[in-house]
Scaffold this motif. Structure first.
Motif, PDB file in Angstrom:
ATOM      1  N   SER A 298      35.594 -11.533   7.107  1.00 62.95           N
ATOM      2  CA  SER A 298      34.824 -12.484   7.910  1.00 62.95           C
ATOM      3  C   SER A 298      35.650 -13.073   9.048  1.00 62.95           C
ATOM      4  O   SER A 298      35.104 -13.443  10.085  1.00 62.95           O
TER       5      SER A 298
ATOM      6  N   SER B 102      32.548  -7.551   1.759  1.00 66.11           N
ATOM      7  CA  SER B 102      33.043  -8.487   2.764  1.00 66.11           C
ATOM      8  C   SER B 102      33.211  -9.899   2.223  1.00 66.11           C
ATOM      9  O   SER B 102      34.001 -10.679   2.761  1.00 66.11           O
TER      10      SER B 102
ATOM     11  N   ASP C 290      34.995  -1.544  12.449  1.00 70.36           N
ATOM     12  CA  ASP C 290      33.657  -1.134  12.862  1.00 70.36           C
ATOM     13  C   ASP C 290      33.431   0.358  12.712  1.00 70.36           C
ATOM     14  O   ASP C 290      34.315   1.112  12.318  1.00 70.36           O
TER      15      ASP C 290
ATOM     16  N   ASN D 126      21.378  -4.939   7.731  1.00 68.79           N
ATOM     17  CA  ASN D 126      22.241  -6.078   7.385  1.00 68.79           C
ATOM     18  C   ASN D 126      23.694  -5.664   7.209  1.00 68.79           C
ATOM     19  O   ASN D 126      24.586  -6.511   7.125  1.00 68.79           O
ATOM     20  N   MET D 127      23.981  -4.338   7.202  1.00 65.04           N
ATOM     21  CA  MET D 127      25.352  -3.868   7.111  1.00 65.04           C
ATOM     22  C   MET D 127      25.965  -3.653   8.496  1.00 65.04           C
ATOM     23  O   MET D 127      27.170  -3.833   8.675  1.00 65.04           O
ATOM     24  N   TYR D 128      25.161  -3.273   9.478  1.00 64.72           N
ATOM     25  CA  TYR D 128      25.741  -3.031  10.807  1.00 64.72           C
ATOM     26  C   TYR D 128      25.442  -4.143  11.808  1.00 64.72           C
ATOM     27  O   TYR D 128      25.963  -4.121  12.920  1.00 64.72           O
TER      28      TYR D 128
ATOM     29  N   ARG E 157      26.389  -7.844  12.102  1.00 62.13           N
ATOM     30  CA  ARG E 157      27.354  -8.646  11.359  1.00 62.13           C
ATOM     31  C   ARG E 157      27.726  -9.936  12.083  1.00 62.13           C
ATOM     32  O   ARG E 157      27.657 -10.030  13.312  1.00 62.13           O
ATOM     33  N   SER E 158      28.140 -10.905  11.273  1.00 67.75           N
ATOM     34  CA  SER E 158      28.688 -12.159  11.777  1.00 67.75           C
ATOM     35  C   SER E 158      30.166 -12.216  11.423  1.00 67.75           C
ATOM     36  O   SER E 158      30.697 -11.339  10.762  1.00 67.75           O
TER      37      SER E 158
ATOM     38  N   TYR F  97      33.719 -11.170  15.400  1.00 70.44           N
ATOM     39  CA  TYR F  97      32.583 -10.748  16.213  1.00 70.44           C
ATOM     40  C   TYR F  97      32.093 -11.835  17.168  1.00 70.44           C
ATOM     41  O   TYR F  97      31.856 -11.579  18.341  1.00 70.44           O
TER      42      TYR F  97
ATOM     43  N   VAL G 125      25.227 -13.313  15.252  1.00 72.50           N
ATOM     44  CA  VAL G 125      25.548 -11.950  14.829  1.00 72.50           C
ATOM     45  C   VAL G 125      25.529 -11.024  16.038  1.00 72.50           C
ATOM     46  O   VAL G 125      25.015 -11.359  17.101  1.00 72.50           O
TER      47      VAL G 125
ATOM     48  N   ALA H 113      28.066  -4.155  14.858  1.00 71.15           N
ATOM     49  CA  ALA H 113      29.395  -3.750  14.410  1.00 71.15           C
ATOM     50  C   ALA H 113      29.591  -2.265  14.665  1.00 71.15           C
ATOM     51  O   ALA H 113      30.211  -1.553  13.886  1.00 71.15           O
TER      52      ALA H 113
ATOM     53  N   VAL I 166      32.554  -1.391   7.977  1.00 69.09           N
ATOM     54  CA  VAL I 166      31.119  -1.686   7.932  1.00 69.09           C
ATOM     55  C   VAL I 166      30.337  -0.503   7.385  1.00 69.09           C
ATOM     56  O   VAL I 166      29.241  -0.674   6.830  1.00 69.09           O
TER      57      VAL I 166
END
Length: 410
Positions: A28, A201, A269, A351-353, A355-356, A360, A367, A370, A385
């Protein structure tokens, strides 16, 4: 003889064992994963990197290594450290570049992100820490003690000290076996030549060496897909196609694989060659033409902003901009499917690619994509990711990489 002591959870069955070491997430904030590694009885946090093949940690006296959370490596304080002289390095077939005036063998290395270091080479005791259990294994380990790092792009952030390369020793800058190589070589009758990574993560994950109990090379794992490993280097695979929803990105497989498409835990990424990235961007933006009466169901950050207004040219997630998205906004994005050799199809949920995180966006509530662009012909990086969706298995004996759903097996 020098000692490589591996402390980890130990599973014994018949003539085989599996060693499991906890992985910690710095994703993160820094986009990295690390494990605790003891060198010369001193603990360091090292990034796990399947995209390199050397062990390097900052050494006492390095003025360009930036500050780190742990103390520097001090070979003189280690009860087991011995310098590798240039003549010893030659006898071991090491690549000494440079060979210092005091005749100690050294190495230098650079990475895709323009970071890198130079390091003295030492023999020392290395210990992987784990869940409070210890299993000591004696091998010879080569350690790179950093005496110089790129000050403009330090190799690691403050909270992570060094790097543990897990790629094949054929790509070692020092031309040395990795600690993993030594371990598997000495205990070939007990450990399968295979390792696996679970990366989460938020929770961290695990690094597993050898096969599970009664399951050689993970053969009986449900929903496991194998793809051939093309070369014994950085774990390159044959990336044949990427689909945006049901639509195939208009890119020839050679574009993805020119320069290799590698499964790389050392990259944050998914990085595509520029031509592939441009085609992927076009496929995503094509979604904007499939409008509905509800602008919120369109792709916020690709087609419109948070208020439903069409994005200006040169703005949006593909240009590094961040946006405030609801979960419904994120789920409006298409699933991406990566087609690999061997008939492998790996879906990547939005929700996997999307990202926050501090790596980033400055605003942690926002978000962005990624997925980024590399050089024209430098290949493809399937980084963290991508790997976070899978139990990723590196079966080096059968020269293949396996993927099983992380939701089931991690």
């Amino acid at each position: 003889m020098f000692v490589f002591a591996l402390a980890s959870t130990l599973f014994l069955c018949c003539d085989s064992l599996q060693l499991t070491t906890p992985v910690f997430s710095a994703f993160s904030k820094y986009g990295e994963y690390y494990l605790n590694l003891s060198v010369g009885a001193q603990t360091f946090r090292v990034q796990i990197d399947t995209g390199s093949a050397d062990l390097g940690i900052p050494q006492y006296g390095c003025t360009t290594c930036s500050s780190h959370g742990d103390k520097r490596y001090q070979p003189k304080s280690s009860p087991s450290a011995q310098p590798i002289t240039c003549s010893q390095g030659k006898a071991m077939n090491l690549t000494c570049h440079p060979c210092h005036y005091h005749r100690q063998c050294a190495m230098s290395i650079s990475y895709e992100d323009d970071s890198g270091f130079a390091a003295d080479l030492w023999n020392d005791t290395v210990t992987f820490e784990s869940y409070g259990k210890t299993h000591e294994i004696t091998v010879q380990a080569v350690v790179g003690g950093l005496y110089k790092s790129n000050p403009k792009n330090p190799m690691q952030p403050k909270s992570i000290d060094g790097i543990l390369g897990l790629a094949y020793s054929t790509v070692s800058s020092a031309n040395t076996l990795t600690p993993l190589d030594y371990l598997l070589k000495q205990h070939a009758n007990e450990l399968d030549d295979v390792f696996a990574l679970c990366l989460d993560s938020k929770k961290g994950g695990s690094f597993m060496i050898g096969s599970p109990d009664n399951n050689p090379y993970y053969e009986s794992i449900a929903n496991l897909q194998w793809t051939p490993l093309l070369k014994e280097t950085y774990y390159p695979v044959d990336l044949q196609a990427i689909y945006v929803g049901d639509n195939k990105v208009d890119v020839a497989p050679a574009v993805y694989n020119r320069g290799d498409a590698i499964v790389d835990s050392g990259s944050t990424d998914i990085t595509l060659p520029r031509a592939a990235y441009d085609a992927f961007r076009g496929s995503m933006q094509h979604q904007c033409e499939e409008t509905t009466t509800n602008n919120r169901s369109r792709l916020v950050g690709v087609c419109v902003d948070e208020k439903g207004k069409k994005l200006a040219k040169g703005s949006g997630m593909f240009y590094g901009d961040c946006f405030t998205l609801s979960m419904d906004d994120i789920l409006a994005f298409p699933t991406l499917t990566f087609q690999l050799g061997g008939g492998v199809h790996l879906p990547l949920k939005p929700n996997m690619y999307i990202r926050s995180g501090a790596s980033y966006c400055d605003d942690l509530n926002q978000v962005t994509l990624a997925i980024d662009s590399g050089a024209v012909a430098d290949g493809t990086l399937l980084g963290d990711v991508f790997m976070q969706s899978w139990l990723t298995i590196f079966d080096r004996k059968h020269k293949r990489v396996g993927f099983a759903p992380a939701s089931t097996h991690c």
